[in-house]
Design a protein around this motif. Structure first.
Motif, PDB file in Angstrom:
ATOM      1  N   THR A 194      -7.867 -34.884 -17.608  1.00 38.93           N
ATOM      2  CA  THR A 194      -6.796 -33.986 -17.156  1.00 38.93           C
ATOM      3  C   THR A 194      -7.364 -32.829 -16.352  1.00 38.93           C
ATOM      4  OG1 THR A 194      -6.836 -32.538 -19.104  1.00 38.93           O
ATOM      5  CG2 THR A 194      -5.454 -34.518 -19.239  1.00 38.93           C
ATOM      6  N   ASP A 217     -10.988 -37.768 -21.592  1.00 40.69           N
ATOM      7  CA  ASP A 217     -10.145 -38.503 -22.533  1.00 40.69           C
ATOM      8  C   ASP A 217     -11.043 -39.523 -23.226  1.00 40.69           C
ATOM      9  OD1 ASP A 217      -8.408 -40.209 -23.857  1.00 40.69           O
ATOM     10  OD2 ASP A 217      -6.873 -40.117 -22.303  1.00 40.69           O
ATOM     11  N   GLU A 254      -1.371 -34.689 -13.134  1.00 46.48           N
ATOM     12  CA  GLU A 254      -1.970 -34.386 -14.438  1.00 46.48           C
ATOM     13  C   GLU A 254      -3.427 -34.818 -14.558  1.00 46.48           C
ATOM     14  OE1 GLU A 254      -1.021 -35.091 -19.229  1.00 46.48           O
ATOM     15  OE2 GLU A 254       0.131 -36.171 -17.684  1.00 46.48           O
ATOM     16  N   PHE A 255      -3.767 -35.958 -13.939  1.00 40.93           N
ATOM     17  CA  PHE A 255      -5.070 -36.572 -14.178  1.00 40.93           C
ATOM     18  C   PHE A 255      -5.875 -36.761 -12.890  1.00 40.93           C
ATOM     19  CE2 PHE A 255      -2.353 -38.409 -17.572  1.00 40.93           C
ATOM     20  CZ  PHE A 255      -3.097 -38.049 -18.692  1.00 40.93           C
TER      21      PHE A 255
END
Length: 389
Positions: free
Chosen positions: A369, A357, A89-90
């Motif tokens: 992300t 983020d 995801e990141f």
């Protein structure tokens, strides 16, 4: 070119500021642009403080990003801060959000257009020193007129559906207090404590936060929307003061010689963020009057800045956001500062928009992300295309 991979590789190239050495990260970006057939120039105003601009400037659109990052300690991180760890995801690490991720999305967008056979009608600038005010970065490029006024996107992290069109002002300064030393057993009857002088000054700085600055009617809607976005990001209510009041941080305090000596010296470093309606220079004059015997040395003094919401660049990026996210986007103003203030002062019409983020800005476990990186790249592509004709 995948912005996820580029972000990870950029994170692994240390460009902490201080010391602000960006030679290696600029060389990496130069190699990418060279592989796309885009000529660039490295601008080095001080040894190791490198910027990169495309050789052909003067396009109607400039995409800009800074490549320096604030330092990070290893302690407390889920993954080492300079690992560029990529999971499902990141992308993790220092600079992933602020703002190597934004730089990666710019590069990915330009690469996508070149691979389509499009010659992008855009200028690029990757700068150093943003984290310390830009003396060898944006200020140098502007002073030498190496970049020219145009519409501009700075790929600083923003909410995915809310481009930023303005930043609060800044008043950052140091204060040196000098007292009259004496034996601690006689204080406060004898002697003047520099530490207590600093304490009294900090009480005044705290009072500044409680001042109300009237909101211009033309900005009320933007402030209201920005407050809602800010509250959603941090999951905290009552954050209107972040946008409408002076925010203050006495970041460094040091002083005194020994516990049994009335302190002769005390040093403060203070950071104030100023709302619309507060003039930075008038405030600094008031601060000097409050501490007439102290030595006050400003390092950054800027008034709040704003790109008019009806500007063409604002409309173009909102159109791309609306298409991608199927929303009705509205711009916001921001509580922090960036190179946008310097560019606006020179006539650039600047919008901030980029992946990240925001909760992890300058924090442990900074991350971005994959989705935000790729979506930002797609939006940049759309905006560049809109300037092609």
């Amino acid at each position: 070119m995948d912005p996820v991979r580029i972000t990870s590789e950029l994170i692994r190239i240390n460009s902490d500021n201080p010391p602000g050495i960006t030679t290696d990260v600029i060389e990496y970006i130069s190699d990418i642009l060279d592989s796309l057939g885009i000529a660039t120039d490295c601008i080095e105003n001080a040894p190791g403080h490198c910027n990169l601009i495309t050789r052909e400037q003067g396009h109607p659109l400039l995409l800009c990003g800074h490549v320096d990052v604030v330092p990070a300690l290893d302690e407390g991180w889920r993954h080492p801060p300079y690992s560029g760890m990529v999971d499902d995801e990141f992308v993790w690490g220092r600079g992933s959000t602020d703002m190597k991720g934004g730089c990666a999305s710019i590069l990915s967008a330009v690469a996508a257009l070149v691979e389509e056979g499009v010659e992008p009608n855009v200028s690029l600038a990757f700068v150093c020193d943003e984290e310390v005010g830009g003396p060898h970065g944006i200020h140098h490029l502007l002073a030498k007129e190496l970049i020219l006024p145009s519409d501009c996107i700075i790929a600083e992290p923003t909410p995915a559906i809310a481009p930023c069109i303005g930043q609060k002002g800044l008043c950052r300064f140091s204060v040196e207090f000098t007292g009259t030393p004496g034996h601690s057993s006689l204080y406060p009857c004898v002697g003047v404590s520099a530490v207590m002088e600093a304490f009294n000054f900090l009480h005044f700085i705290t009072e500044l936060h409680n001042r109300e600055y009237p909101i211009d009617p033309s900005m009320k809607g933007i402030i209201d929307h920005s407050e809602q976005i800010l509250s959603d990001i941090f999951q905290t209510k009552g954050l209107r003061s972040v946008l409408t009041r002076i925010m203050y941080n006495p970041g460094i305090i040091s002083g005194g010689e020994k516990a049994n000596i009335v302190a002769q010296k005390c040093h403060l470093e203070v950071d104030l963020r100023l709302p619309w309606g507060c003039d930075a220079h008038e405030l600094l004059t008031e601060i000097r009057c409050k501490a007439p015997d102290a030595i006050i040395t400003p390092s950054s003094v800027w008034n709040p800045s704003l790109t008019p919401p009806h500007s063409e660049i604002v409309g173009r990026i909102i159109q791309q956001i609306n298409q991608l996210y199927n929303v009705s986007s509205q711009p916001i103003v921001q509580w922090a500062a960036s190179d946008a203030r310097s560019l606006r002062k020179k006539g650039f019409r600047v919008v901030e928009y980029g992946p990240g983020d925001i909760r992890t800005l300058h924090a442990v476990d900074e991350r971005v992300t994959h989705r935000d990186l790729r979506n930002a790249s797609e939006i940049f592509c759309g905006v560049i295309r809109s300037y092609q004709s």
